[in-house]
Design an enzyme around this catalytic site. Structure first.
Site, PDB file in Angstrom:
ATOM      1  N   LYS A 131      -3.154   1.917  11.763  1.00  0.00           N
ATOM      2  CA  LYS A 131      -3.936   0.913  11.015  1.00  0.00           C
ATOM      3  C   LYS A 131      -4.157  -0.266  11.940  1.00  0.00           C
ATOM      4  O   LYS A 131      -3.347  -0.518  12.842  1.00  0.00           O
ATOM      5  CB  LYS A 131      -3.159   0.443   9.786  1.00  0.00           C
ATOM      6  N   ASP A 171     -11.806  -0.391   6.181  1.00  0.00           N
ATOM      7  CA  ASP A 171     -10.876  -0.764   5.111  1.00  0.00           C
ATOM      8  C   ASP A 171     -11.470  -2.063   4.549  1.00  0.00           C
ATOM      9  O   ASP A 171     -12.677  -2.316   4.705  1.00  0.00           O
ATOM     10  CB  ASP A 171      -9.445  -0.942   5.651  1.00  0.00           C
TER      11      ASP A 171
HETATM   12  P1  NDP Z   1     -13.980  -3.751   0.371  1.00  0.00           P
HETATM   13  O1  NDP Z   1     -13.873  -4.817   1.367  1.00  0.00           O
HETATM   14  O2  NDP Z   1     -15.224  -2.935   0.303  1.00  0.00           O
HETATM   15  O3  NDP Z   1     -13.742  -4.327  -1.097  1.00  0.00           O
HETATM   16  C1  NDP Z   1     -12.559  -4.984  -1.417  1.00  0.00           C
HETATM   17  C2  NDP Z   1     -12.663  -5.497  -2.842  1.00  0.00           C
HETATM   18  O4  NDP Z   1     -11.382  -5.971  -3.245  1.00  0.00           O
HETATM   19  C3  NDP Z   1     -13.610  -6.668  -2.991  1.00  0.00           C
HETATM   20  O5  NDP Z   1     -14.154  -6.671  -4.280  1.00  0.00           O
HETATM   21  C4  NDP Z   1     -12.685  -7.871  -2.767  1.00  0.00           C
HETATM   22  O6  NDP Z   1     -13.135  -9.077  -3.348  1.00  0.00           O
HETATM   23  C5  NDP Z   1     -11.428  -7.393  -3.468  1.00  0.00           C
HETATM   24  N1  NDP Z   1     -10.262  -8.033  -2.834  1.00  0.00           N
HETATM   25  C6  NDP Z   1      -9.900  -7.954  -1.541  1.00  0.00           C
HETATM   26  N2  NDP Z   1      -8.804  -8.686  -1.309  1.00  0.00           N
HETATM   27  C7  NDP Z   1      -8.473  -9.236  -2.481  1.00  0.00           C
HETATM   28  C8  NDP Z   1      -7.441 -10.097  -2.886  1.00  0.00           C
HETATM   29  N3  NDP Z   1      -6.524 -10.535  -2.013  1.00  0.00           N
HETATM   30  N4  NDP Z   1      -7.413 -10.452  -4.199  1.00  0.00           N
HETATM   31  C9  NDP Z   1      -8.345 -10.014  -5.082  1.00  0.00           C
HETATM   32  N5  NDP Z   1      -9.356  -9.201  -4.743  1.00  0.00           N
HETATM   33  C10 NDP Z   1      -9.415  -8.812  -3.466  1.00  0.00           C
HETATM   34  O7  NDP Z   1     -12.701  -2.811   0.605  1.00  0.00           O
HETATM   35  P2  NDP Z   1     -12.444  -1.310   0.115  1.00  0.00           P
HETATM   36  O8  NDP Z   1     -13.117  -1.071  -1.177  1.00  0.00           O
HETATM   37  O9  NDP Z   1     -12.714  -0.425   1.257  1.00  0.00           O
HETATM   38  O10 NDP Z   1     -10.853  -1.324  -0.082  1.00  0.00           O
HETATM   39  C11 NDP Z   1     -10.243  -1.594  -1.331  1.00  0.00           C
HETATM   40  C12 NDP Z   1      -8.830  -1.046  -1.331  1.00  0.00           C
HETATM   41  O11 NDP Z   1      -8.861   0.366  -1.121  1.00  0.00           O
HETATM   42  C13 NDP Z   1      -7.901  -1.592  -0.234  1.00  0.00           C
HETATM   43  O12 NDP Z   1      -6.593  -1.648  -0.735  1.00  0.00           O
HETATM   44  C14 NDP Z   1      -7.981  -0.507   0.837  1.00  0.00           C
HETATM   45  O13 NDP Z   1      -6.831  -0.515   1.666  1.00  0.00           O
HETATM   46  C15 NDP Z   1      -8.037   0.731  -0.034  1.00  0.00           C
HETATM   47  N6  NDP Z   1      -8.563   1.927   0.592  1.00  0.00           N
HETATM   48  C16 NDP Z   1      -9.797   1.946   1.169  1.00  0.00           C
HETATM   49  C17 NDP Z   1     -10.294   3.095   1.724  1.00  0.00           C
HETATM   50  C18 NDP Z   1     -11.652   3.183   2.299  1.00  0.00           C
HETATM   51  O14 NDP Z   1     -12.055   4.286   2.670  1.00  0.00           O
HETATM   52  N7  NDP Z   1     -12.424   2.124   2.359  1.00  0.00           N
HETATM   53  C19 NDP Z   1      -9.478   4.328   1.763  1.00  0.00           C
HETATM   54  C20 NDP Z   1      -8.223   4.232   1.060  1.00  0.00           C
HETATM   55  C21 NDP Z   1      -7.791   3.063   0.529  1.00  0.00           C
HETATM   56  P3  NDP Z   1     -13.767 -10.227  -2.411  1.00  0.00           P
HETATM   57  O15 NDP Z   1     -15.105  -9.696  -2.018  1.00  0.00           O
HETATM   58  O16 NDP Z   1     -13.815 -11.449  -3.257  1.00  0.00           O
HETATM   59  O17 NDP Z   1     -12.839 -10.356  -1.233  1.00  0.00           O
HETATM   60  O1  2IT Z   2      -6.425   3.400   3.706  1.00  0.00           O
HETATM   61  C1  2IT Z   2      -7.165   4.317   4.121  1.00  0.00           C
HETATM   62  O2  2IT Z   2      -6.856   5.500   3.984  1.00  0.00           O
HETATM   63  C2  2IT Z   2      -8.431   3.953   4.765  1.00  0.00           C
HETATM   64  N1  2IT Z   2      -8.760   2.772   4.828  1.00  0.00           N
HETATM   65  C3  2IT Z   2      -9.307   5.015   5.366  1.00  0.00           C
HETATM   66  C4  2IT Z   2      -8.818   5.423   6.726  1.00  0.00           C
HETATM   67  C5  2IT Z   2      -9.714   6.361   7.484  1.00  0.00           C
HETATM   68  O3  2IT Z   2      -9.373   6.608   8.644  1.00  0.00           O
HETATM   69  O4  2IT Z   2     -10.717   6.824   6.953  1.00  0.00           O
END
Ligand code: NDP
Ligand code: 2IT
Length: 451
Positions: A131, A171
């Site tokens: 990461k 992420d």
């Molecule tokens: P994005 O940046 O696309 O979206 C994040 C969302 O969460 C936004 O709406 C953001 O609001 C909100 N957010 C972020 N930080 C905070 C906080 N501290 N408090 C409240 N709201 C918050 O990220 P992703 O959708 O990609 O990721 C979301 C989650 O999913 C994370 O935990 C990530 O680790 C996990 N994840 C993502 C994967 C991926 O493929 N993208 C894979 C597996 C897990 P704002 O815009 O106001 O910051």
């Molecule tokens: O938390 C996760 O699994 C991710 N943000 C995706 C990682 C990846 O390599 O696609």
């Protein structure tokens, strides 16, 4: 959560982890959850104990920390911190996302890298765990500033990564735009067009379904859990948090399978739309968040529904909770409220969104609970499929990738059921995911000697 017979062994183990990694509270939290469920298994399988597999898994193979200088639109020099945690390469190249958010620090990235090791093992694909990221905040920055930052970030990172070494992805704060800028700079520095990053655009080596994969997989996992009780997503009211990549596609898939999503949020508050967020409203959210980069509050203004400033959505009555924003976004009180309102399933799209106290509440109430490292593994799974397509120099159809994603989520569910203790129709998915992920890594580490 503590298994009484091994309470003192677990305590002793955690005391060492805390002393060796001072102040890294999220990392301690992630390790404690895993070792609480795995120490009993390791005690019963002493070969892993002798080889100190759990101790070794908790120590990154390599941590890279660097300076990222860049110039903002006013010509002022800005300095951010850059990180890459190369946690474990026993079963494949390091693989895991990059997070750009002001809360990023070593402890947060180590927790995410640690979770990733187990998650990637569960996917059945050959990927180690890593990461990375930065304390850079993309909010309010121009495209030009984001590009300048990404180019500077990659100017150091490029020497540490590669398609057979370490393959980053997105992420929080890192989506298609950022992956594009990062890929462009890597290609320029190395003079190589390779699959060094996943989540690429489909015209330049990306996989179909990668943007959708985490949210879709999270809902497929929920559907698998529901199936064990002869139920399905049809007719379920769902609370989703976040409004980014994962939340958007969890909403799309939950709706497609007959559910009704009534909430979405961002870091400023949440919206409650009792009529449900249909495809037209979701298209508005995608434009708002991915193109205009606006706030969720604007949805409430457009559709005339409630907006709750500074609040999280867990007080809204629902059957299914799909936390998809960030770590520790559901605390003990939130968990109690969800259950008091009739919620009987939590499928985590975010990494570690539930505090340990919240998890205990779910487990005591015996609701269906899919922890992030199992339920959100769809994203990295399709990243793995993107790597395969890049190696083959081929691209698969939408249907083919989606079918593979569904099969992987089914297989992850089956692994959790295999290793998870059961009580009637209750399955402990936390223990199931941890042991299921652990065995493959542990056996690979044993075979490779103490490296
Ligand atoms: P994005 O940046 O696309 O979206 C994040 C969302 O969460 C936004 O709406 C953001 O609001 C909100 N957010 C972020 N930080 C905070 C906080 N501290 N408090 C409240 N709201 C918050 O990220 P992703 O959708 O990609 O990721 C979301 C989650 O999913 C994370 O935990 C990530 O680790 C996990 N994840 C993502 C994967 C991926 O493929 N993208 C894979 C597996 C897990 P704002 O815009 O106001 O910051
Ligand atoms: O938390 C996760 O699994 C991710 N943000 C995706 C990682 C990846 O390599 O696609």
């Amino acid at each position: 959560m503590t298994n009484n017979a091994y309470e003192s062994v677990i305590k002793e183990f955690m005391a060492k982890v805390i002393a060796r990694n001072p102040g890294e509270v999220e990392f301690h939290q992630a390790v404690e959850e895993v070792v609480t469920t795995i120490i009993p298994y390791v005690e019963e399988n002493p070969k892993y104990k002798v080889a100190k597999i759990l101790e070794r898994i908790g120590e990154p193979e390599r941590v890279i920390l660097f300076r990222i200088p860049w110039k903002d639109d006013k010509g002022e020099i800005q300095i951010n911190k850059g990180y890459r945690i190369e946690m474990n390469s026993a079963i494949g190249p390091y693989k895991g996302g990059l997070r750009f958010h002001p809360t990023v620090n070593l402890g947060v990235l180590k927790f995410l890298a640690y979770e990733q090791v187990f998650k990637n093992s569960l996917t059945t694909l050959p990927m180690g765990g890593g990461k990375g990221g930065s304390d850079f905040d993309p909010k309010g920055k121009s495209d030009n500033e984001v590009m300048a930052f990404c180019q500077s970030f990659m100017t150091e990172l490029f020497r540490h990564i590669g398609p057979n070494t370490d393959v980053p992805a997105g992420d929080i704060g890192v989506g298609g735009r950022e992956i594009g800028f990062l890929f462009g700079q890597y290609k320029r520095l190395k003079n190589e067009f390779t699959g060094v990053l996943t989540g690429k655009g489909r015209e330049w080596g990306g996989s179909l379904i990668r943007p959708e994969a985490t949210g879709y997989g999270q809902v497929y996992f929920a559907e698998e859990m529901l199936k064990t009780r002869g139920d399905s997503m049809k007719g379920k009211t769902c609370c989703v948090s976040g409004s980014g990549n994962v939340a958007q596609y969890a909403t799309e898939k939950a709706t497609e399978l007959g559910g009704k999503v009534v909430t979405l949020s961002d870091s400023a508050g949440f919206i409650y739309d009792p009529d449900g967020i249909d495809s037209e409203k979701l298209a508005y959210i995608m434009e708002l968040k991915n193109v205009k980069r606006g706030r969720i509050k604007e949805y409430a203004e457009k559709y005339g529904c409630e907006y709750y400033e500074g609040k999280r959505p867990w007080g809204i009555k629902c059957d299914v909770a799909l936390p998809s924003a960030t770590q520790n976004e559901i605390d003990e009180e939130d968990a109690k409220t969800l259950i008091a309102n009739g919620c009987f399933l939590v499928s985590e799209g975010a990494n570690m969104p539930s505090t340990p106290e919240a998890v205990e509440v779910y487990q005591n109430a015996k609701i269906m609970y899919g922890p992030g490292k199992a339920a959100n593994a769809g994203g990295v799974s399709v990243s793995g499929l993107e790597m395969s397509q890049n190696s083959l120099r081929l691209s698969w159809t939408r249907e083919e990738v989606d079918a593979r994603l569904q099969q992987i989520m089914k297989d992850i569910h089956a692994t959790c059921v295999k290793y998870g203790p059961k009580d009637g129709d209750y399955i402990d998915y936390v223990t199931g995911a941890n042991i299921g992920g652990f065995v493959k890594i542990a056996d690979a580490m044993m075979a490779q000697g103490y490296v």
